[in-house]
Design a protein around this motif. Structure first.
Motif, PDB file in Angstrom:
ATOM      1  N   TYR A  13       0.795  -1.218   0.000  1.00  0.00           N
ATOM      2  CA  TYR A  13       0.000   0.000   0.000  1.00  0.00           C
ATOM      3  C   TYR A  13       0.832   1.275   0.000  1.00  0.00           C
ATOM      4  N   ILE A  14       1.976   1.240   0.635  1.00  0.00           N
ATOM      5  CA  ILE A  14       2.769   2.453   0.810  1.00  0.00           C
ATOM      6  C   ILE A  14       4.124   2.290   0.125  1.00  0.00           C
ATOM      7  N   THR A  15       4.513   3.295  -0.611  1.00  0.00           N
ATOM      8  CA  THR A  15       5.815   3.301  -1.255  1.00  0.00           C
ATOM      9  C   THR A  15       6.783   4.030  -0.339  1.00  0.00           C
ATOM     10  N   LYS A  16       7.738   3.285   0.233  1.00  0.00           N
ATOM     11  CA  LYS A  16       8.680   3.872   1.170  1.00  0.00           C
ATOM     12  C   LYS A  16      10.042   4.031   0.507  1.00  0.00           C
ATOM     13  N   ASN A  17      10.707   5.123   0.833  1.00  0.00           N
ATOM     14  CA  ASN A  17      12.047   5.403   0.340  1.00  0.00           C
ATOM     15  C   ASN A  17      12.112   5.481  -1.180  1.00  0.00           C
ATOM     16  N   LEU A  18      11.053   5.900  -1.815  1.00  0.00           N
ATOM     17  CA  LEU A  18      11.050   6.030  -3.268  1.00  0.00           C
ATOM     18  C   LEU A  18      10.604   7.417  -3.712  1.00  0.00           C
ATOM     19  N   LEU A  19      10.864   8.404  -2.893  1.00  0.00           N
ATOM     20  CA  LEU A  19      10.452   9.750  -3.271  1.00  0.00           C
ATOM     21  C   LEU A  19      11.208  10.229  -4.500  1.00  0.00           C
ATOM     22  N   ARG A  35      -6.377   5.174  -1.274  1.00  0.00           N
ATOM     23  CA  ARG A  35      -6.228   4.078  -0.305  1.00  0.00           C
ATOM     24  C   ARG A  35      -4.979   4.283   0.540  1.00  0.00           C
ATOM     25  N   GLN A  36      -3.878   4.639  -0.094  1.00  0.00           N
ATOM     26  CA  GLN A  36      -2.645   4.879   0.646  1.00  0.00           C
ATOM     27  C   GLN A  36      -2.805   6.050   1.624  1.00  0.00           C
ATOM     28  N   LEU A  37      -3.467   7.099   1.176  1.00  0.00           N
ATOM     29  CA  LEU A  37      -3.707   8.253   2.051  1.00  0.00           C
ATOM     30  C   LEU A  37      -4.523   7.848   3.275  1.00  0.00           C
ATOM     31  N   ILE A  38      -5.582   7.112   3.046  1.00  0.00           N
ATOM     32  CA  ILE A  38      -6.456   6.681   4.137  1.00  0.00           C
ATOM     33  C   ILE A  38      -5.683   5.820   5.127  1.00  0.00           C
ATOM     34  N   LEU A  39      -4.951   4.838   4.620  1.00  0.00           N
ATOM     35  CA  LEU A  39      -4.188   3.958   5.513  1.00  0.00           C
ATOM     36  C   LEU A  39      -3.113   4.727   6.278  1.00  0.00           C
TER      37      LEU A  39
END
Length: 139
Positions: free
Chosen positions: A8-14, A75-79
């Motif tokens: 759901y979340i993309t981490k360290n990929l900014l 969905r990512q925002l909500i979570l």
């Protein structure tokens, strides 16, 4: 620390300059908020709804960016907000976010009359203040 399901979340990929992403989110928050206030003054509540929702989304994205997280879907925002509220032990933050989503719906379906808009807008301004406080405490 927010731990999310990887799907759901993309981490360290900014990518690129994280501070640039953060500054963009803050600039957009301010622009959306200014536009919302202009639309409210003109009685254009449908457009004001989307601008207020946009301001909320931008500050949430700024908080996530400070944590090296990129949010790309509703969905990512909500979570993310749900987990942020849990982390902060602030259930009202998540509840107010869910209420704020009605503004996004209102832009498309124009379901809020002026009385309901005013009630939700008050909660949204309080939510914005709370999210900005959270943002100011992140290094």
């Amino acid at each position: 620390m927010i731990e999310m399901e990887g799907s759901y979340i993309t981490k360290n990929l900014l990518g690129g300059d994280k501070s640039l992403n953060f500054r963009t989110y803050i600039r957009m928050r301010d622009e959306y908020l200014a536009n919302a206030e202009k639309f409210i003054a003109k009685g254009e509540l449908r457009n004001a709804s989307e601008m207020l929702w946009g301001a909320i989304i931008q500050v949430v994205k700024a908080i996530a960016a400070k944590r090296d997280i990129r949010l790309e879907t509703h969905r990512q925002l909500i979570l993310f907000v749900r987990e942020l509220a849990r982390e902060l032990r602030d259930e009202k933050l998540y509840e107010d976010f869910l209420i704020a989503r009605q503004l996004h719906v209102n832009f498309y379906d124009e379901v809020l009359d002026p009385v309901d808009f005013e009630i939700i807008a008050k909660r949204v301004y309080t939510l914005l203040k709370r999210l900005n406080e959270v943002l100011s405490k992140i290094h």
